[in-house]
Design a protein around this motif. Structure first.
Motif, PDB file in Angstrom:
ATOM      1  N   GLU A 114      83.933  79.631   0.972  1.00 37.00           N
ATOM      2  CA  GLU A 114      84.149  78.342   1.646  1.00 37.00           C
ATOM      3  C   GLU A 114      83.971  77.180   0.666  1.00 37.00           C
ATOM      4  OE1 GLU A 114      85.451  77.494   4.620  1.00 37.00           O
ATOM      5  OE2 GLU A 114      85.828  79.658   4.746  1.00 37.00           O
ATOM      6  N   ASN A 115      83.015  77.291  -0.251  1.00 37.00           N
ATOM      7  CA  ASN A 115      82.810  76.248  -1.261  1.00 37.00           C
ATOM      8  C   ASN A 115      83.958  76.190  -2.274  1.00 37.00           C
ATOM      9  OD1 ASN A 115      80.368  75.391  -0.166  1.00 37.00           O
ATOM     10  ND2 ASN A 115      79.182  76.836  -1.389  1.00 37.00           N
ATOM     11  N   LEU A 116      84.548  77.346  -2.555  1.00 34.93           N
ATOM     12  CA  LEU A 116      85.626  77.427  -3.543  1.00 34.93           C
ATOM     13  C   LEU A 116      86.995  77.114  -2.949  1.00 34.93           C
ATOM     14  CD1 LEU A 116      84.498  80.741  -5.265  1.00 34.93           C
ATOM     15  CD2 LEU A 116      84.422  78.455  -6.291  1.00 34.93           C
ATOM     16  N   LYS A 117      87.114  77.203  -1.654  1.00 34.22           N
ATOM     17  CA  LYS A 117      88.412  77.099  -0.982  1.00 34.22           C
ATOM     18  C   LYS A 117      89.219  75.848  -1.345  1.00 34.22           C
ATOM     19  CE  LYS A 117      90.243  78.432   3.473  1.00 34.22           C
ATOM     20  NZ  LYS A 117      89.891  78.731   4.863  1.00 34.22           N
ATOM     21  N   PRO A 118      88.623  74.637  -1.376  1.00 31.47           N
ATOM     22  CA  PRO A 118      89.434  73.467  -1.763  1.00 31.47           C
ATOM     23  C   PRO A 118      90.005  73.578  -3.176  1.00 31.47           C
ATOM     24  CG  PRO A 118      87.382  72.762  -0.741  1.00 31.47           C
ATOM     25  CD  PRO A 118      87.273  74.244  -0.960  1.00 31.47           C
ATOM     26  N   ARG A 119      89.250  74.130  -4.098  1.00 28.58           N
ATOM     27  CA  ARG A 119      89.752  74.278  -5.471  1.00 28.58           C
ATOM     28  C   ARG A 119      90.786  75.402  -5.552  1.00 28.58           C
ATOM     29  NH1 ARG A 119      84.364  74.605  -8.714  1.00 28.58           N
ATOM     30  NH2 ARG A 119      83.549  75.161  -6.671  1.00 28.58           N
ATOM     31  N   LEU A 120      90.603  76.442  -4.744  1.00 24.32           N
ATOM     32  CA  LEU A 120      91.605  77.520  -4.707  1.00 24.32           C
ATOM     33  C   LEU A 120      92.924  76.971  -4.155  1.00 24.32           C
ATOM     34  CD1 LEU A 120      92.506  80.428  -5.035  1.00 24.32           C
ATOM     35  CD2 LEU A 120      91.515  80.919  -2.780  1.00 24.32           C
ATOM     36  N   VAL A 158      91.829  73.101 -12.823  1.00 21.24           N
ATOM     37  CA  VAL A 158      90.853  73.158 -11.735  1.00 21.24           C
ATOM     38  C   VAL A 158      89.478  73.293 -12.366  1.00 21.24           C
ATOM     39  CG1 VAL A 158      90.102  74.397  -9.675  1.00 21.24           C
ATOM     40  CG2 VAL A 158      92.541  74.190 -10.172  1.00 21.24           C
ATOM     41  N   GLU A 159      88.561  72.420 -11.957  1.00 22.18           N
ATOM     42  CA  GLU A 159      87.231  72.344 -12.559  1.00 22.18           C
ATOM     43  C   GLU A 159      86.304  73.431 -12.026  1.00 22.18           C
ATOM     44  OE1 GLU A 159      88.627  69.813 -10.816  1.00 22.18           O
ATOM     45  OE2 GLU A 159      89.429  68.688 -12.509  1.00 22.18           O
ATOM     46  N   GLY A 160      85.250  73.691 -12.829  1.00 19.90           N
ATOM     47  CA  GLY A 160      84.128  74.505 -12.398  1.00 19.90           C
ATOM     48  C   GLY A 160      84.054  75.901 -12.980  1.00 19.90           C
ATOM     49  N   ALA A 161      82.872  76.216 -13.536  1.00 23.95           N
ATOM     50  CA  ALA A 161      82.614  77.571 -14.042  1.00 23.95           C
ATOM     51  C   ALA A 161      82.585  78.564 -12.886  1.00 23.95           C
ATOM     52  CB  ALA A 161      81.296  77.605 -14.809  1.00 23.95           C
ATOM     53  N   ASP A 162      82.079  78.136 -11.715  1.00 26.54           N
ATOM     54  CA  ASP A 162      82.030  79.032 -10.558  1.00 26.54           C
ATOM     55  C   ASP A 162      83.437  79.387 -10.088  1.00 26.54           C
ATOM     56  OD1 ASP A 162      82.481  76.383  -9.666  1.00 26.54           O
ATOM     57  OD2 ASP A 162      81.436  76.720  -7.766  1.00 26.54           O
ATOM     58  N   PHE A 163      84.344  78.422 -10.141  1.00 27.04           N
ATOM     59  CA  PHE A 163      85.726  78.693  -9.757  1.00 27.04           C
ATOM     60  C   PHE A 163      86.372  79.660 -10.752  1.00 27.04           C
ATOM     61  CE2 PHE A 163      90.284  77.968 -10.009  1.00 27.04           C
ATOM     62  CZ  PHE A 163      90.647  78.277  -8.706  1.00 27.04           C
ATOM     63  N   ALA A 164      86.172  79.412 -12.040  1.00 26.79           N
ATOM     64  CA  ALA A 164      86.754  80.285 -13.066  1.00 26.79           C
ATOM     65  C   ALA A 164      86.256  81.709 -12.893  1.00 26.79           C
ATOM     66  CB  ALA A 164      86.422  79.773 -14.459  1.00 26.79           C
ATOM     67  N   SER A 165      84.973  81.878 -12.667  1.00 28.90           N
ATOM     68  CA  SER A 165      84.400  83.211 -12.484  1.00 28.90           C
ATOM     69  C   SER A 165      85.045  83.912 -11.291  1.00 28.90           C
ATOM     70  CB  SER A 165      82.888  83.106 -12.294  1.00 28.90           C
ATOM     71  OG  SER A 165      82.330  84.379 -12.106  1.00 28.90           O
ATOM     72  N   ALA A 166      85.195  83.200 -10.175  1.00 32.90           N
ATOM     73  CA  ALA A 166      85.801  83.789  -8.981  1.00 32.90           C
ATOM     74  C   ALA A 166      87.282  84.098  -9.199  1.00 32.90           C
ATOM     75  CB  ALA A 166      85.616  82.851  -7.796  1.00 32.90           C
ATOM     76  N   LEU A 167      87.988  83.235  -9.925  1.00 32.51           N
ATOM     77  CA  LEU A 167      89.411  83.442 -10.187  1.00 32.51           C
ATOM     78  C   LEU A 167      89.632  84.662 -11.086  1.00 32.51           C
ATOM     79  CD1 LEU A 167      92.264  82.243  -9.711  1.00 32.51           C
ATOM     80  CD2 LEU A 167      91.955  80.995 -11.856  1.00 32.51           C
ATOM     81  N   TYR A 168      88.917  84.724 -12.197  1.00 29.09           N
ATOM     82  CA  TYR A 168      89.064  85.862 -13.112  1.00 29.09           C
ATOM     83  C   TYR A 168      88.556  87.162 -12.484  1.00 29.09           C
ATOM     84  CZ  TYR A 168      90.467  82.895 -17.032  1.00 29.09           C
ATOM     85  OH  TYR A 168      91.156  82.033 -17.856  1.00 29.09           O
ATOM     86  N   ALA A 169      87.655  87.059 -11.500  1.00 35.81           N
ATOM     87  CA  ALA A 169      87.153  88.257 -10.813  1.00 35.81           C
ATOM     88  C   ALA A 169      88.271  88.992 -10.084  1.00 35.81           C
ATOM     89  CB  ALA A 169      86.035  87.889  -9.838  1.00 35.81           C
TER      90      ALA A 169
END
Length: 189
Positions: A114-120, A158-169
């Motif tokens: 839910e926190n990542l959804k806007p960036r996704l 798209v900003e954020g290390a948390d987003f990058a981690s979730a995307l590459y996952a």
């Protein structure tokens, strides 16, 4: 024509110049470089892989670039990386978004999703239709974010290390789209 040492050297030089040199790795007739430079940082090829869809369909090939010395366990950490993917079939831009949403949700908890959804949604809006031979790249630089590019042309960040981690996952995490592709990219058996 009589061959002597001088003629042999000239012929050898011409032959050498006419034969293209191949650098990097080749998989399914697609070549990836040994290393790339991203914002002044040299990343080396970690592994290449073939992504199969429904076992028989060759969907795309990919290459993962990272700093040397990063363990497989730390591949999703806050470190520079690039994933390049070259496609064998046409894909609609909106199809990338629906697949990304499903796989990212599977790899992170509901609250994190839910926190990542806007960036996704921002990332999903960047995707364009691809044709065979098109190549997407995802570049992550700590402190800057993840940049999506198509055939070398940047589409957005798209900003954020948390987003990058979730995307590459989606390719390299606990529940990747394809475990075999993950192993190939990481260079693990």
């Amino acid at each position: 024509m009589k061959f002597n040492t001088k003629n042999t050297v000239i012929i050898s030089m011409v032959f050498f110049l006419l034969i293209p040199s191949v650098h990097g790795a080749e998989i399914e007739d697609v070549v990836f470089e040994d290393s790339i430079e991203m914002n002044g940082t040299r990343l080396t090829l970690r592994g290449t892989g073939l992504f199969r869809y429904r076992i028989f369909i060759k969907a795309y090939v990919g290459a993962l670039y990272m700093l040397g010395g990063i363990s497989s366990e730390n591949v999703l950490s806050d470190t520079p990386k690039r994933l390049e993917i070259e496609y064998f079939h046409p894909i609609k831009g909106e199809d990338f978004g629906s697949a990304s949403t499903k796989v990212m949700a599977r790899n992170v908890g509901p609250e994190a999703f839910e926190n990542l959804k806007p960036r996704l949604e921002k990332m999903n809006a960047l995707y364009r239709d691809v044709q065979p031979g098109d190549r997407y790249s995802l570049d992550y630089m700590p402190g800057k974010g993840t940049q999506l590019a198509l055939n070398g042309q940047p589409l957005g960040l798209v900003e954020g290390a948390d987003f990058a981690s979730a995307l590459y996952a989606m390719w390299l995490g606990e529940k990747p789209m394809n475990p075999s592709f993950k192993q190939q990219l990481l260079g693990t058996p």
